[in-house]
Write a protein that holds these residues in place. Structure first.
Motif, PDB file in Angstrom:
ATOM      1  N   ALA A 184       0.683  10.686 -10.580  1.00 10.79           N
ATOM      2  CA  ALA A 184       0.283   9.277 -10.564  1.00 10.79           C
ATOM      3  C   ALA A 184       1.199   8.469 -11.475  1.00 10.79           C
ATOM      4  O   ALA A 184       1.595   8.928 -12.563  1.00 10.79           O
ATOM      5  N   PHE A 185       1.506   7.261 -11.026  1.00  7.28           N
ATOM      6  CA  PHE A 185       2.378   6.374 -11.784  1.00  7.28           C
ATOM      7  C   PHE A 185       1.778   4.968 -11.784  1.00  7.28           C
ATOM      8  O   PHE A 185       1.327   4.475 -10.744  1.00  7.28           O
ATOM      9  N   THR A 204       1.028  -8.168 -12.433  1.00 11.26           N
ATOM     10  CA  THR A 204       0.181  -7.401 -11.524  1.00 11.26           C
ATOM     11  C   THR A 204       0.378  -5.913 -11.771  1.00 11.26           C
ATOM     12  O   THR A 204       1.505  -5.456 -12.001  1.00 11.26           O
ATOM     13  N   THR A 205      -0.727  -5.177 -11.715  1.00  8.91           N
ATOM     14  CA  THR A 205      -0.706  -3.731 -11.968  1.00  8.91           C
ATOM     15  C   THR A 205      -1.251  -2.982 -10.749  1.00  8.91           C
ATOM     16  O   THR A 205      -2.233  -3.418 -10.120  1.00  8.91           O
ATOM     17  N   ARG A 206      -0.622  -1.854 -10.441  1.00 14.70           N
ATOM     18  CA  ARG A 206      -1.115  -1.008  -9.349  1.00 14.70           C
ATOM     19  C   ARG A 206      -0.669   0.432  -9.601  1.00 14.70           C
ATOM     20  O   ARG A 206       0.424   0.670 -10.134  1.00 14.70           O
ATOM     21  N   THR A 207      -1.503   1.364  -9.212  1.00 14.65           N
ATOM     22  CA  THR A 207      -1.209   2.788  -9.405  1.00 14.65           C
ATOM     23  C   THR A 207      -0.786   3.404  -8.077  1.00 14.65           C
ATOM     24  O   THR A 207      -1.405   3.141  -7.032  1.00 14.65           O
ATOM     25  N   TYR A 208       0.244   4.252  -8.148  1.00 16.04           N
ATOM     26  CA  TYR A 208       0.756   4.933  -6.953  1.00 16.04           C
ATOM     27  C   TYR A 208       0.691   6.443  -7.161  1.00 16.04           C
ATOM     28  O   TYR A 208       0.884   6.938  -8.283  1.00 16.04           O
ATOM     29  N   ASP A 241       0.821  -1.216   0.000  1.00 16.48           N
ATOM     30  CA  ASP A 241       0.000   0.000   0.000  1.00 16.48           C
ATOM     31  C   ASP A 241       0.850   1.259   0.000  1.00 16.48           C
ATOM     32  O   ASP A 241       0.423   2.305  -0.518  1.00 16.48           O
ATOM     33  N   ASN A 242       2.041   1.186   0.595  1.00 18.93           N
ATOM     34  CA  ASN A 242       2.919   2.358   0.662  1.00 18.93           C
ATOM     35  C   ASN A 242       4.335   1.965   0.245  1.00 18.93           C
ATOM     36  O   ASN A 242       4.856   0.928   0.684  1.00 18.93           O
ATOM     37  N   LEU A 243       4.909   2.809  -0.575  1.00 22.51           N
ATOM     38  CA  LEU A 243       6.301   2.640  -1.014  1.00 22.51           C
ATOM     39  C   LEU A 243       7.004   3.972  -0.841  1.00 22.51           C
ATOM     40  O   LEU A 243       6.744   4.925  -1.600  1.00 22.51           O
ATOM     41  N   ALA A 244       7.863   4.065   0.188  1.00 20.57           N
ATOM     42  CA  ALA A 244       8.556   5.321   0.479  1.00 20.57           C
ATOM     43  C   ALA A 244       7.512   6.432   0.631  1.00 20.57           C
ATOM     44  O   ALA A 244       6.632   6.338   1.475  1.00 20.57           O
ATOM     45  N   ARG A 288      -3.166   3.760  -4.988  1.00 17.04           N
ATOM     46  CA  ARG A 288      -4.547   4.185  -5.252  1.00 17.04           C
ATOM     47  C   ARG A 288      -5.318   2.970  -5.763  1.00 17.04           C
ATOM     48  O   ARG A 288      -5.197   2.566  -6.911  1.00 17.04           O
ATOM     49  N   GLY A 289      -6.083   2.368  -4.907  1.00 17.79           N
ATOM     50  CA  GLY A 289      -6.827   1.185  -5.275  1.00 17.79           C
ATOM     51  C   GLY A 289      -5.998  -0.072  -5.079  1.00 17.79           C
ATOM     52  O   GLY A 289      -4.788  -0.031  -4.860  1.00 17.79           O
TER      53      GLY A 289
END
Length: 385
Positions: free
Chosen positions: A75-76, A64-68, A35-38, A43-44
């Motif tokens: 957003a990335f 696997t895909t995830r948005t940060y 859920d958190n990276l640095a 988001r989601g």
């Protein structure tokens, strides 16, 4: 009746096994995207992505895909692909290099490449692609955040072998060619790299064969590595037969290898070379370096230790004999020179000493040979009695 029931149960278990394995692999990949990276927050939830890499589908375990989102609101999108082996992840990296960019080692992960909007890297059996989600033109801040997110994610991934595939290092002048070289772990991926070469149709990637392709001034060099001599021999025969068939059928020269040779367990091709001698010169630079790794205790460790001890002892003995002989010759030479110099000097001093006598008219023995011999003709004879 019992055996029929047992067979039905085993068949059902075999059919359901992939469905259980897929969620497990997906969950493992999702754990790598927390859920958190640095300074970034997700988001989601993470979502599984269908496999779009046709050329390496057999080697891909999950995607696997995830948005940060960064603290500034950028957003990335992160796409994490996990493969069965490190070399497959490296293959995905070589196929996903941004246009005009070269691969860098140990910058992010094991190897990586980047442009203002995208970062791709591999580490262990993981391949990662991070893209800026905003369509606006990138700025310095977004580029720094993009690379920061990539570095934070790379720090959480398993290192695996922490190196690029060994086959890449067997390319001639590999340090220069590696940033632009392509890699394949499947036949379809190799055919996509060389679509005109029909000789590839007879090659088998059974036994986890791998291939490296690099562009040289002399042409395109392709090295395919097979895991056993038997597989290499079978493919070598198939390749030579196919080349002969294509030449007999009048195949266009551009659709044939300029030169081919088996080197150890390698099948080495050169395509688009100006001439066959030039292609053969390029193949001559390929050296097969076999690495043997024992899964248990090495049965030859004692023999190797005895051989090393013998070689070391013999080397020390020879060195001592050489040093002693050199010291002896040096001593004899220096001693002889100094002795001859001293002897010559004494002789010179002897010749230069003037004759003298201190006997006072008495008989004097010429023991030191410093007084010249008396001339008998000038002596007074005995008196007459």
């Amino acid at each position: 009746m019992f055996f029929k029931l047992l067979s039905a149960v085993l068949l059902a278990a075999a059919c359901l096994a992939p469905s259980f394995a897929a969620p497990e692999n997906s969950n493992a990949a999702a754990k790598s995207l927390p859920d958190n990276l640095a300074d970034f927050r997700a988001r989601g939830p993470a979502s599984s992505t269908p496999n779009a890499a046709r050329e390496t589908e057999d080697s891909i375990v999950s995607r696997t895909t995830r948005t940060y989102i960064s603290h500034t609101g950028n957003a990335f999108v992160v796409v994490l692909t996990q493969t069965k082996m490190d070399s497959a992840a490296y293959s995905l990296l070589t196929a996903a290099l941004p246009a005009g960019q070269q691969m860098k080692l140990d910058a992010i992960g094991t190897a990586s490449a980047a442009d203002p909007r995208t970062v791709v890297f591999f580490k262990g059996n993981s391949f990662v692609k991070i893209t800026a989600a905003d369509s606006a033109a990138p700025n310095n801040s977004s580029e720094v955040e993009l690379n920061g997110l990539a570095g934070a994610l790379a720090g959480q991934l398993s290192s695996g072998e922490n190196d690029i595939p060994v086959l890449v290092k067997h390319l001639p002048n590999w340090e220069t060619m590696q940033p632009r070289a392509s890699y394949a772990v499947s036949l379809q991926a190799l055919k996509d790299l060389l679509p005109r070469q029909r000789v590839l149709d007879v090659i088998s990637f059974a036994g986890s064969a791998e291939a490296a392709l690099a562009n040289y001034d002399a042409g395109k060099l392709l090295i395919i590595e097979f895991n056993t001599a038997k597989i290499a021999s079978d493919n070598d025969w198939n390749i030579k037969t196919k080349i002969s068939e294509l030449r007999s059928a009048g195949e266009n020269a551009n659709a044939l290898p300029s030169a081919y040779r088996r080197v150890g367990n390698y099948s080495v091709f050169v395509f688009d070379a100006p001439s066959e001698p030039v292609a053969n010169e390029l193949i001559d630079q390929v050296k097969y370096q076999q690495v043997v790794q024992w899964l248990g205790n090495d049965p030859y460790v004692y023999e190797r230790a005895v051989r090393e001890f013998t070689d070391t002892t013999l080397g020390v003995f020879v060195s001592v004999v050489k040093a002693s002989g050199l010291a002896l010759v040096t001593c004899l030479g220096v001693g002889g020179f100094l002795g001859a110099l001293l002897f010559t000097r004494r002789r010179t001093r002897t010749r230069n000493v003037k004759a003298y006598t201190d006997a006072g008219g008495m008989l004097r023995l010429n023991l030191d040979e410093m007084t010249p011999e008396t001339d008998p003709a000038r002596l007074i004879g005995p008196g007459v009695r």
